[in-house]
Design a protein around this motif. Sequence first.
Motif, PDB file in Angstrom:
ATOM      1  N   LEU A  88       0.644  -0.972  -0.281  1.00  0.00           N
ATOM      2  CA  LEU A  88      -0.384  -0.492  -0.014  1.00  0.00           C
ATOM      3  C   LEU A  88       0.738   1.054   0.161  1.00  0.00           C
ATOM      4  CD1 LEU A  88      -2.928   0.692  -0.036  1.00  0.00           C
ATOM      5  CD2 LEU A  88      -2.762   1.005   2.378  1.00  0.00           C
ATOM      6  N   ALA A  89       1.626   1.277   0.646  1.00  0.00           N
ATOM      7  CA  ALA A  89       3.100   2.440   0.672  1.00  0.00           C
ATOM      8  C   ALA A  89       2.948   2.633  -0.571  1.00  0.00           C
ATOM      9  CB  ALA A  89       3.642   1.760   2.016  1.00  0.00           C
ATOM     10  N   SER A  90       3.856   1.353  -0.914  1.00  0.00           N
ATOM     11  CA  SER A  90       4.493   1.831  -2.238  1.00  0.00           C
ATOM     12  C   SER A  90       3.898   2.175  -3.461  1.00  0.00           C
ATOM     13  CB  SER A  90       5.248   0.800  -3.012  1.00  0.00           C
ATOM     14  OG  SER A  90       6.286   0.155  -2.254  1.00  0.00           O
ATOM     15  N   SER A  91       2.321   2.336  -3.430  1.00  0.00           N
ATOM     16  CA  SER A  91       1.621   1.773  -4.900  1.00  0.00           C
ATOM     17  C   SER A  91       0.864   3.710  -4.081  1.00  0.00           C
ATOM     18  CB  SER A  91       0.336   0.838  -4.565  1.00  0.00           C
ATOM     19  OG  SER A  91      -0.762   1.722  -3.321  1.00  0.00           O
ATOM     20  N   LEU A  92       1.174   3.713  -3.280  1.00  0.00           N
ATOM     21  CA  LEU A  92       0.509   5.837  -2.858  1.00  0.00           C
ATOM     22  C   LEU A  92       1.521   6.216  -3.600  1.00  0.00           C
ATOM     23  CD1 LEU A  92      -1.235   5.372   0.887  1.00  0.00           C
ATOM     24  CD2 LEU A  92      -1.994   5.976  -1.018  1.00  0.00           C
ATOM     25  N   ASP A  93       3.173   5.798  -2.867  1.00  0.00           N
ATOM     26  CA  ASP A  93       4.136   6.614  -3.980  1.00  0.00           C
ATOM     27  C   ASP A  93       4.534   6.409  -4.777  1.00  0.00           C
ATOM     28  OD1 ASP A  93       6.782   7.634  -2.444  1.00  0.00           O
ATOM     29  OD2 ASP A  93       7.955   6.075  -3.860  1.00  0.00           O
ATOM     30  N   ASP A  94       3.592   5.632  -5.671  1.00  0.00           N
ATOM     31  CA  ASP A  94       3.811   5.408  -7.083  1.00  0.00           C
ATOM     32  C   ASP A  94       3.142   6.383  -7.918  1.00  0.00           C
ATOM     33  OD1 ASP A  94       6.056   3.569  -6.600  1.00  0.00           O
ATOM     34  OD2 ASP A  94       4.414   1.466  -7.990  1.00  0.00           O
ATOM     35  N   VAL A  95       1.261   6.955  -7.086  1.00  0.00           N
ATOM     36  CA  VAL A  95       0.796   7.774  -7.678  1.00  0.00           C
ATOM     37  C   VAL A  95       1.263   9.651  -7.855  1.00  0.00           C
ATOM     38  CG1 VAL A  95      -0.985   8.722  -7.088  1.00  0.00           C
ATOM     39  CG2 VAL A  95      -1.396   6.627  -7.156  1.00  0.00           C
ATOM     40  N   ALA A  96       2.009   9.421  -6.071  1.00  0.00           N
ATOM     41  CA  ALA A  96       3.228  10.903  -6.239  1.00  0.00           C
ATOM     42  C   ALA A  96       4.004  11.042  -7.757  1.00  0.00           C
ATOM     43  CB  ALA A  96       3.514  10.621  -4.677  1.00  0.00           C
ATOM     44  N   ASP A  97       4.746   9.898  -7.715  1.00  0.00           N
ATOM     45  CA  ASP A  97       5.759  10.280  -8.206  1.00  0.00           C
ATOM     46  C   ASP A  97       5.326  10.163  -9.712  1.00  0.00           C
ATOM     47  OD1 ASP A  97       8.014   9.249  -6.245  1.00  0.00           O
ATOM     48  OD2 ASP A  97       7.622   7.528  -7.407  1.00  0.00           O
ATOM     49  N   PHE A  98       3.635  10.117 -10.217  1.00  0.00           N
ATOM     50  CA  PHE A  98       3.528   9.243 -11.490  1.00  0.00           C
ATOM     51  C   PHE A  98       2.579  11.520 -12.195  1.00  0.00           C
ATOM     52  CE2 PHE A  98       4.791   5.285 -12.574  1.00  0.00           C
ATOM     53  CZ  PHE A  98       5.564   5.610 -13.521  1.00  0.00           C
ATOM     54  N   ILE A  99       2.674  11.607 -10.837  1.00  0.00           N
ATOM     55  CA  ILE A  99       2.107  12.586 -10.934  1.00  0.00           C
ATOM     56  C   ILE A  99       3.075  14.209 -11.302  1.00  0.00           C
ATOM     57  CG2 ILE A  99       0.408  14.735  -9.466  1.00  0.00           C
ATOM     58  CD1 ILE A  99      -1.245  12.676  -8.493  1.00  0.00           C
ATOM     59  N   HIS A 100       3.757  14.088 -10.174  1.00  0.00           N
ATOM     60  CA  HIS A 100       4.971  14.795 -10.051  1.00  0.00           C
ATOM     61  C   HIS A 100       5.664  14.473 -11.719  1.00  0.00           C
ATOM     62  CE1 HIS A 100       9.088  16.017  -9.978  1.00  0.00           C
ATOM     63  NE2 HIS A 100       8.915  17.054  -9.910  1.00  0.00           N
ATOM     64  N   GLY A 101       5.654  13.550 -12.279  1.00  0.00           N
ATOM     65  CA  GLY A 101       5.850  13.313 -13.832  1.00  0.00           C
ATOM     66  C   GLY A 101       5.665  13.758 -14.619  1.00  0.00           C
ATOM     67  N   ALA A 102       4.001  13.958 -14.556  1.00  0.00           N
ATOM     68  CA  ALA A 102       3.227  14.599 -15.717  1.00  0.00           C
ATOM     69  C   ALA A 102       3.852  16.368 -15.898  1.00  0.00           C
ATOM     70  CB  ALA A 102       1.772  14.051 -15.289  1.00  0.00           C
ATOM     71  N   SER A 103       3.717  16.410 -14.423  1.00  0.00           N
ATOM     72  CA  SER A 103       4.048  18.042 -14.609  1.00  0.00           C
ATOM     73  C   SER A 103       5.675  18.229 -15.082  1.00  0.00           C
ATOM     74  CB  SER A 103       3.983  18.375 -12.953  1.00  0.00           C
ATOM     75  OG  SER A 103       4.621  19.841 -12.958  1.00  0.00           O
ATOM     76  N   ASN A 104       6.272  17.459 -14.315  1.00  0.00           N
ATOM     77  CA  ASN A 104       7.864  17.479 -14.741  1.00  0.00           C
ATOM     78  C   ASN A 104       8.140  17.618 -16.921  1.00  0.00           C
ATOM     79  OD1 ASN A 104      10.390  18.407 -13.274  1.00  0.00           O
ATOM     80  ND2 ASN A 104      10.703  15.993 -13.486  1.00  0.00           N
ATOM     81  N   ARG A 105       6.935  16.610 -16.878  1.00  0.00           N
ATOM     82  CA  ARG A 105       6.866  16.242 -18.909  1.00  0.00           C
ATOM     83  C   ARG A 105       6.915  17.862 -19.164  1.00  0.00           C
ATOM     84  NH1 ARG A 105       5.975  10.210 -20.410  1.00  0.00           N
ATOM     85  NH2 ARG A 105       7.488   9.344 -18.344  1.00  0.00           N
ATOM     86  N   MET A 106       5.954  18.771 -18.455  1.00  0.00           N
ATOM     87  CA  MET A 106       5.044  19.765 -18.950  1.00  0.00           C
ATOM     88  C   MET A 106       6.477  20.651 -19.377  1.00  0.00           C
ATOM     89  SD  MET A 106       1.110  19.847 -18.622  1.00  0.00           S
ATOM     90  CE  MET A 106       0.951  21.734 -18.740  1.00  0.00           C
ATOM     91  N   GLU A 107       6.748  20.433 -18.152  1.00  0.00           N
ATOM     92  CA  GLU A 107       8.087  21.344 -18.138  1.00  0.00           C
ATOM     93  C   GLU A 107       9.109  21.381 -18.529  1.00  0.00           C
ATOM     94  OE1 GLU A 107       9.700  24.949 -15.884  1.00  0.00           O
ATOM     95  OE2 GLU A 107       7.834  24.509 -15.887  1.00  0.00           O
ATOM     96  N   LEU A 108       9.611  20.314 -19.111  1.00  0.00           N
ATOM     97  CA  LEU A 108      11.001  20.288 -19.551  1.00  0.00           C
ATOM     98  C   LEU A 108      10.671  19.758 -21.133  1.00  0.00           C
ATOM     99  CD1 LEU A 108      11.778  16.909 -17.503  1.00  0.00           C
ATOM    100  CD2 LEU A 108      13.160  19.069 -17.759  1.00  0.00           C
ATOM    101  N   TYR A 109       9.296  19.720 -21.726  1.00  0.00           N
ATOM    102  CA  TYR A 109       9.364  19.561 -22.863  1.00  0.00           C
ATOM    103  C   TYR A 109       8.497  21.263 -23.788  1.00  0.00           C
ATOM    104  CZ  TYR A 109       9.418  14.216 -22.912  1.00  0.00           C
ATOM    105  OH  TYR A 109      10.483  13.125 -22.446  1.00  0.00           O
ATOM    106  N   LYS A 110       8.513  22.177 -22.527  1.00  0.00           N
ATOM    107  CA  LYS A 110       7.739  23.412 -22.963  1.00  0.00           C
ATOM    108  C   LYS A 110       5.840  22.900 -23.605  1.00  0.00           C
ATOM    109  CE  LYS A 110      11.129  25.524 -20.801  1.00  0.00           C
ATOM    110  NZ  LYS A 110      11.837  24.810 -20.287  1.00  0.00           N
ATOM    111  N   VAL A 111       5.666  21.994 -23.190  1.00  0.00           N
ATOM    112  CA  VAL A 111       4.000  22.690 -23.616  1.00  0.00           C
ATOM    113  C   VAL A 111       3.463  23.402 -23.503  1.00  0.00           C
ATOM    114  CG1 VAL A 111       2.036  20.925 -23.122  1.00  0.00           C
ATOM    115  CG2 VAL A 111       4.115  20.025 -23.118  1.00  0.00           C
ATOM    116  N   VAL A 112       3.204  24.367 -24.158  1.00  0.00           N
ATOM    117  CA  VAL A 112       2.509  25.539 -24.396  1.00  0.00           C
ATOM    118  C   VAL A 112       0.904  25.778 -23.635  1.00  0.00           C
ATOM    119  CG1 VAL A 112       2.578  28.018 -25.003  1.00  0.00           C
ATOM    120  CG2 VAL A 112       4.795  27.070 -25.476  1.00  0.00           C
TER     121      VAL A 112
END
Length: 215
Positions: A88-112
Amino acid sequence: MSLNSIFQYFVPKDKKFFPLFEQAGANLIEMAKLLQETVYSTDLAKRADLNKKLEDLEHRGDNITHQIHLELGKNFITPFDREDIHALASSLDDVADFIHGASNRMELYKVVTPSQAMKEITDLIVEATEHVATAVNELKDLKNIRNITDSCVRINSVENKADYIFDKAVGELFEYEKDAITLIKNKEVLSAMEDATDKCEDVANVLESILVKNA
């Protein structure tokens, strides 16, 4: 009354794990809402600031997960199976990782200009994390099994909607987007968002496993 039920009756009310799981759930909602704010904004400076806040919350999630693992090492008696607490701890942590990952990709790829599909999937991520938090908060009192089950069903429904939006959006990208770089950028961001809903479904699967063993 089963032996497990009798054992649970004599186990002191947990004061370690459930508060940490509740913190993890609340953190996910906060992250999802920041991602939503990011996707609905066209101000690149503001989005950079929101991404930094998301990174901080992702670190907070890591710290909560680490604390849960520390408690597992220190406590002989746990409210349910040790492997389920870890899962349960690991699966909750994975959700956080991918939410941040989505934001990070928008930032890195300059999705205007985020697409309508990105907005719709982000709305679903908010909904899914709210159901995750509700289900996790109910864990401390397994008398309300129906509430946890209902939340898990809703998470699965949200994930199915996100799958449909993702598949349709990617299909349209390949059909209409002529610029290969733009296509790749958008597909990568959409993929990270859809993965976040998949990870919410993984949380639901762990919760259902816990219910089967402890009901």
